[in-house]
Design a protein around this motif. Structure first.
Motif, PDB file in Angstrom:
ATOM      1  N   TYR A  49       0.839  -1.276  -0.107  1.00  0.00           N
ATOM      2  CA  TYR A  49      -0.168  -0.087  -0.025  1.00  0.00           C
ATOM      3  C   TYR A  49       0.924   1.200  -0.111  1.00  0.00           C
ATOM      4  CZ  TYR A  49      -4.137  -2.751   0.901  1.00  0.00           C
ATOM      5  OH  TYR A  49      -5.458  -3.440   0.906  1.00  0.00           O
ATOM      6  N   ASP A 108      -9.093  -2.399  -4.143  1.00  0.00           N
ATOM      7  CA  ASP A 108      -8.572  -2.772  -2.743  1.00  0.00           C
ATOM      8  C   ASP A 108      -8.860  -4.063  -2.461  1.00  0.00           C
ATOM      9  OD1 ASP A 108      -7.190  -2.940  -0.300  1.00  0.00           O
ATOM     10  OD2 ASP A 108      -8.083  -1.007   0.682  1.00  0.00           O
ATOM     11  N   ALA A 110      -8.165  -5.728   0.566  1.00  0.00           N
ATOM     12  CA  ALA A 110      -8.167  -5.902   1.821  1.00  0.00           C
ATOM     13  C   ALA A 110      -9.382  -6.709   2.287  1.00  0.00           C
ATOM     14  CB  ALA A 110      -8.367  -4.609   2.515  1.00  0.00           C
ATOM     15  N   LEU A 115      -7.192  -8.573   5.060  1.00  0.00           N
ATOM     16  CA  LEU A 115      -6.187  -7.291   5.377  1.00  0.00           C
ATOM     17  C   LEU A 115      -6.951  -6.273   6.492  1.00  0.00           C
ATOM     18  CD1 LEU A 115      -4.218  -6.839   1.863  1.00  0.00           C
ATOM     19  CD2 LEU A 115      -4.000  -8.646   3.781  1.00  0.00           C
ATOM     20  N   SER A 117      -6.788  -2.548   8.352  1.00  0.00           N
ATOM     21  CA  SER A 117      -6.158  -1.272   7.818  1.00  0.00           C
ATOM     22  C   SER A 117      -5.001  -0.635   8.714  1.00  0.00           C
ATOM     23  CB  SER A 117      -7.305  -0.270   8.141  1.00  0.00           C
ATOM     24  OG  SER A 117      -6.866   0.966   8.651  1.00  0.00           O
ATOM     25  N   TRP A 125       2.070  -6.559   2.855  1.00  0.00           N
ATOM     26  CA  TRP A 125       1.555  -7.756   3.304  1.00  0.00           C
ATOM     27  C   TRP A 125       2.168  -8.744   2.387  1.00  0.00           C
ATOM     28  CZ3 TRP A 125      -1.997  -7.638   7.203  1.00  0.00           C
ATOM     29  CH2 TRP A 125      -2.508  -6.641   7.647  1.00  0.00           C
TER      30      TRP A 125
END
Length: 157
Positions: A49, A108, A110, A115, A117, A125
């Motif tokens: 990120y 994203d 995530a 994942l 924040s 990651w």
């Protein structure tokens, strides 16, 4: 009547199959090209990120470019995700300005990967081929350091 029902069932099955394929895909990259599940599933993922305003992110880009190049023949993919959620032309321009050569996901991942924040950027990651998060690395990383982490994780049963 039976023919209509069979046709309707065939259309429903086809729609469900297509919907399943679309859900499995990862969206598009910074160039608007689709990122198919087959490109990423079953591989180690290095997901970084970043943001344009993040100094360490900018310094880290050449290292991630190097890592992506060095591991291109292995079942490892380096992916970027813009922290600010840039899309379309904005994302393309930002990746070009920073010299990012590896794939950047417009969506994203995530939620898909579980994942959490991060309050720190950059954050990277490491995700194994089964889709399990193996490590979260806060701060600037190097190609050598990431290769070492991946080697250690890959050696674990």
């Amino acid at each position: 009547m039976r023919t209509r029902w069979n046709s309707a069932m065939q259309l429903l099955c086809a729609a469900l199959l297509l919907a399943g394929c679309t859900e499995a895909d990862w969206g598009t990259d910074q160039h608007g090209r689709p990122v198919a599940a087959a490109q990423l599933d079953g591989r180690w993922l290095v997901i970084n990120y970043w943001a344009e305003w993040c100094g360490p992110c900018r310094k880290e880009v050449p290292e991630l470019n190097r890592l992506a190049s060095e591991l291109a023949a292995q079942p490892v993919r380096v992916l970027g995700v813009n922290f600010d959620g840039l899309q379309g032309e904005e994302l393309r321009k930002a990746t070009a300005a920073l010299g990012i050569a590896y794939t950047n996901l417009a969506s994203d991942p995530a939620a898909r990967l579980g994942l959490t924040s991060s309050q720190v950027l950059p954050v990277t990651w490491l995700v194994d081929p089964q889709g399990r998060v193996r490590e979260q690395l806060a701060g600037e990383q190097t190609a050598a350091g990431l290769q070492g982490k991946l080697a250690a994780l890959r050696a674990q049963p």
